[in-house]
Motif scaffolding. Structure first.
Motif, PDB file in Angstrom:
ATOM      1  N   PRO A 110      82.732   8.592  59.314  1.00 14.23           N
ATOM      2  CA  PRO A 110      82.735   9.059  58.277  1.00 14.23           C
ATOM      3  C   PRO A 110      83.364  10.590  58.767  1.00 14.23           C
ATOM      4  O   PRO A 110      83.982  11.578  58.343  1.00 14.23           O
ATOM      5  CB  PRO A 110      81.574   9.307  57.613  1.00 14.23           C
ATOM      6  CG  PRO A 110      80.534   7.940  57.726  1.00 14.23           C
ATOM      7  CD  PRO A 110      81.229   7.281  59.245  1.00 14.23           C
ATOM      8  N   ASP A 111      82.945  10.968  60.553  1.00 10.84           N
ATOM      9  CA  ASP A 111      82.961  11.669  60.301  1.00 10.84           C
ATOM     10  C   ASP A 111      84.934  12.097  60.909  1.00 10.84           C
ATOM     11  O   ASP A 111      84.850  13.299  61.482  1.00 10.84           O
ATOM     12  CB  ASP A 111      82.284  12.755  61.133  1.00 10.84           C
ATOM     13  CG  ASP A 111      81.882  11.986  62.677  1.00 10.84           C
ATOM     14  OD1 ASP A 111      81.890  10.414  63.123  1.00 10.84           O
ATOM     15  OD2 ASP A 111      82.127  12.382  64.058  1.00 10.84           O
ATOM     16  N   ALA A 220      84.787  19.024  53.671  1.00 15.23           N
ATOM     17  CA  ALA A 220      84.659  18.362  53.080  1.00 15.23           C
ATOM     18  C   ALA A 220      85.437  16.810  52.445  1.00 15.23           C
ATOM     19  O   ALA A 220      85.558  15.939  52.004  1.00 15.23           O
ATOM     20  CB  ALA A 220      86.379  18.870  51.681  1.00 15.23           C
ATOM     21  N   VAL A 221      86.467  17.298  54.058  1.00 19.78           N
ATOM     22  CA  VAL A 221      87.388  15.465  54.701  1.00 19.78           C
ATOM     23  C   VAL A 221      85.762  14.418  54.261  1.00 19.78           C
ATOM     24  O   VAL A 221      86.214  13.445  54.170  1.00 19.78           O
ATOM     25  CB  VAL A 221      88.311  15.506  55.463  1.00 19.78           C
ATOM     26  CG1 VAL A 221      88.646  14.404  55.621  1.00 19.78           C
ATOM     27  CG2 VAL A 221      89.054  16.435  54.807  1.00 19.78           C
ATOM     28  N   VAL A 222      84.759  14.874  55.553  1.00 14.96           N
ATOM     29  CA  VAL A 222      83.739  13.575  55.177  1.00 14.96           C
ATOM     30  C   VAL A 222      83.127  13.481  54.823  1.00 14.96           C
ATOM     31  O   VAL A 222      82.958  11.639  54.029  1.00 14.96           O
ATOM     32  CB  VAL A 222      82.492  14.939  56.801  1.00 14.96           C
ATOM     33  CG1 VAL A 222      81.079  13.994  56.464  1.00 14.96           C
ATOM     34  CG2 VAL A 222      83.420  14.862  58.205  1.00 14.96           C
ATOM     35  N   LEU A 227      82.168   8.735  50.553  1.00 16.66           N
ATOM     36  CA  LEU A 227      83.035   8.260  49.064  1.00 16.66           C
ATOM     37  C   LEU A 227      83.456   7.273  49.124  1.00 16.66           C
ATOM     38  O   LEU A 227      83.074   6.338  48.293  1.00 16.66           O
ATOM     39  CB  LEU A 227      83.195  10.014  48.106  1.00 16.66           C
ATOM     40  CG  LEU A 227      81.790  10.999  47.871  1.00 16.66           C
ATOM     41  CD1 LEU A 227      83.002  11.670  47.009  1.00 16.66           C
ATOM     42  CD2 LEU A 227      81.394   9.686  46.911  1.00 16.66           C
ATOM     43  N   LEU A 228      85.077   7.585  49.120  1.00 14.78           N
ATOM     44  CA  LEU A 228      86.081   6.394  49.132  1.00 14.78           C
ATOM     45  C   LEU A 228      85.262   4.971  49.469  1.00 14.78           C
ATOM     46  O   LEU A 228      85.776   3.924  49.149  1.00 14.78           O
ATOM     47  CB  LEU A 228      87.259   6.692  49.660  1.00 14.78           C
ATOM     48  CG  LEU A 228      87.741   8.059  49.663  1.00 14.78           C
ATOM     49  CD1 LEU A 228      88.809   8.529  49.400  1.00 14.78           C
ATOM     50  CD2 LEU A 228      88.128   7.422  47.684  1.00 14.78           C
ATOM     51  N   THR A 235      78.624   0.408  41.650  1.00 13.26           N
ATOM     52  CA  THR A 235      78.907  -0.123  40.031  1.00 13.26           C
ATOM     53  C   THR A 235      80.117   1.956  39.826  1.00 13.26           C
ATOM     54  O   THR A 235      79.770   2.753  40.598  1.00 13.26           O
ATOM     55  CB  THR A 235      77.445   0.188  39.621  1.00 13.26           C
ATOM     56  OG1 THR A 235      76.552   0.906  39.305  1.00 13.26           O
ATOM     57  CG2 THR A 235      77.139  -1.016  39.601  1.00 13.26           C
ATOM     58  N   TYR A 236      80.330   1.674  38.480  1.00 18.21           N
ATOM     59  CA  TYR A 236      81.012   2.587  38.027  1.00 18.21           C
ATOM     60  C   TYR A 236      79.695   3.890  37.889  1.00 18.21           C
ATOM     61  O   TYR A 236      80.110   4.796  38.433  1.00 18.21           O
ATOM     62  CB  TYR A 236      81.192   2.451  36.908  1.00 18.21           C
ATOM     63  CG  TYR A 236      81.954   3.759  36.557  1.00 18.21           C
ATOM     64  CD1 TYR A 236      83.674   3.976  36.442  1.00 18.21           C
ATOM     65  CD2 TYR A 236      81.886   4.553  35.296  1.00 18.21           C
ATOM     66  CE1 TYR A 236      84.107   5.265  36.050  1.00 18.21           C
ATOM     67  CE2 TYR A 236      82.100   5.935  34.736  1.00 18.21           C
ATOM     68  CZ  TYR A 236      83.930   6.061  34.846  1.00 18.21           C
ATOM     69  OH  TYR A 236      84.276   7.198  34.517  1.00 18.21           O
ATOM     70  N   GLU A 237      78.429   3.999  37.945  1.00 19.95           N
ATOM     71  CA  GLU A 237      78.138   4.425  37.895  1.00 19.95           C
ATOM     72  C   GLU A 237      76.968   4.920  39.106  1.00 19.95           C
ATOM     73  O   GLU A 237      76.632   6.513  39.175  1.00 19.95           O
ATOM     74  CB  GLU A 237      76.525   4.471  36.580  1.00 19.95           C
ATOM     75  CG  GLU A 237      76.984   4.195  35.443  1.00 19.95           C
ATOM     76  CD  GLU A 237      77.748   2.614  35.023  1.00 19.95           C
ATOM     77  OE1 GLU A 237      77.907   1.358  35.881  1.00 19.95           O
ATOM     78  OE2 GLU A 237      78.506   2.605  33.956  1.00 19.95           O
ATOM     79  N   GLU A 238      76.872   4.320  39.998  1.00 19.22           N
ATOM     80  CA  GLU A 238      76.510   4.651  40.871  1.00 19.22           C
ATOM     81  C   GLU A 238      77.676   6.028  41.704  1.00 19.22           C
ATOM     82  O   GLU A 238      77.128   6.422  42.647  1.00 19.22           O
ATOM     83  CB  GLU A 238      75.975   3.044  41.918  1.00 19.22           C
ATOM     84  CG  GLU A 238      75.055   2.393  41.947  1.00 19.22           C
ATOM     85  CD  GLU A 238      74.703   1.329  42.225  1.00 19.22           C
ATOM     86  OE1 GLU A 238      74.067   0.689  42.431  1.00 19.22           O
ATOM     87  OE2 GLU A 238      75.608   0.079  42.844  1.00 19.22           O
ATOM     88  N   GLN A 239      78.729   5.143  41.555  1.00 20.66           N
ATOM     89  CA  GLN A 239      79.918   6.000  42.206  1.00 20.66           C
ATOM     90  C   GLN A 239      79.460   7.400  41.926  1.00 20.66           C
ATOM     91  O   GLN A 239      79.973   8.853  42.308  1.00 20.66           O
ATOM     92  CB  GLN A 239      80.946   5.407  42.006  1.00 20.66           C
ATOM     93  CG  GLN A 239      82.132   6.681  42.781  1.00 20.66           C
ATOM     94  CD  GLN A 239      82.124   5.496  44.905  1.00 20.66           C
ATOM     95  OE1 GLN A 239      81.366   5.077  44.515  1.00 20.66           O
ATOM     96  NE2 GLN A 239      82.549   6.664  45.446  1.00 20.66           N
TER      97      GLN A 239
END
Length: 259
Positions: A110-111, A220-222, A227-228, A235-239
């Motif tokens: 992620p970094d 912000a990028v990390v 997230l992506l 699920t939609y709610e989890e995201q």
């Protein structure tokens, strides 16, 4: 500054950008366990302030895949042969393949944001190495192919997950099962390539993209990359909840409010 140069791999760092170069063009940058160990080491010794890692290759081919000597009775000098691996215990064989895979997994940390600059042939292990990166910028002469099944094997160097994520199951299966070439136009159309440029412009296009990726604040990028990466498994709610949590951390960070 060059931090590593061995077994067909060179790592150089210039500020926030690291460049990992496959440096055996005479053999079309074929891959071996020694090369995979060097790639793993490159990931481990990256300075903490590196934000973008470029993966590139010298010569006309990105990588022609696994060194064919691996298929010979004696295998690659100093390495376990395929016959040795086949006769090993399940635990030993699993451990060996997991060790090989380490060279392919760190690119998605992620970094970091990783960019593969791909020209010419990217075959088998070469295709999977290109898939290990977050982004692929390709020359217009690129030729991807997954040839493992034609050898009686499967793609086992972490390539199946990103291939299905990019192309979908049906097209990924067809490409792997037939071993056919995917040329630049199809790669760009299907999303295997984020960008296709003339071969002479490949390095410049990667440099421009690297500079653009450094434009936003690192944290912000990390957070956005994390997230992506997590979106498919949520699920939609989890995201939605993950987005709220990430934005809370960003707002507090920007306001100078500690945890």
């Amino acid at each position: 500054m060059t931090l590593l140069d061995k077994d067909g791999v060179r790592l150089a760092v210039d500020g926030a950008v690291a460049t990992v170069t496959l440096s055996n063009p005479a053999k079309r940058n074929v891959q071996s366990p020694a090369l995979w160990r060097a790639l793993t080491e490159a990931g481990r010794i990256l300075p903490g302030d590196v934000r973008v890692v470029v993966l590139r290759a010298e010569g006309k081919s990105f990588s022609a895949g696994l060194d064919k000597q691996a298929f010979s009775p004696g295998g690659i000098d100093g390495e376990l042969s395929f016959a040795d691996l086949a006769h090993a215990s399940d635990e030993t064989l699993d451990e060996a393949i997991a060790g090989f895979q380490e060279a392919f997994v760190w690119w998605r940390r992620p970094d970091l944001i990783s960019i593969a600059a791909v020209q010419g042939h990217a075959i088998g292990a070469g295709f999977q190495l290109a898939l290990a990166a977050d982004v692929r910028v390709c020359a217009d002469d690129v030729q991807f192919a997954m040839r493992e099944t034609s050898l009686g094997l499967v793609p086992d160097l972490t390539g199946t997950h990103p291939l299905v994520a990019i192309l979908g199951y049906s097209r990924a299966l067809e490409i792997c099962a037939t071993g056919r070439y995917v040329h630049a136009s199809e790669a760009e159309r299907t999303g295997l390539a984020n960008l296709v440029v003339p071969a002479a412009e490949l390095d410049g296009a990667v440099a421009d993209l690297s500079a653009a990726l450094l434009g936003a604040p690192r944290n912000a990028v990390v957070e956005t990359k994390a997230l992506l990466q997590g979106a498919v498994g949520h699920t939609y709610e989890e995201q939605c909840a993950a987005e709220r949590a990430a934005q809370t951390r960003r707002l507090r960070d920007l306001a100078g409010i500690g945890e």
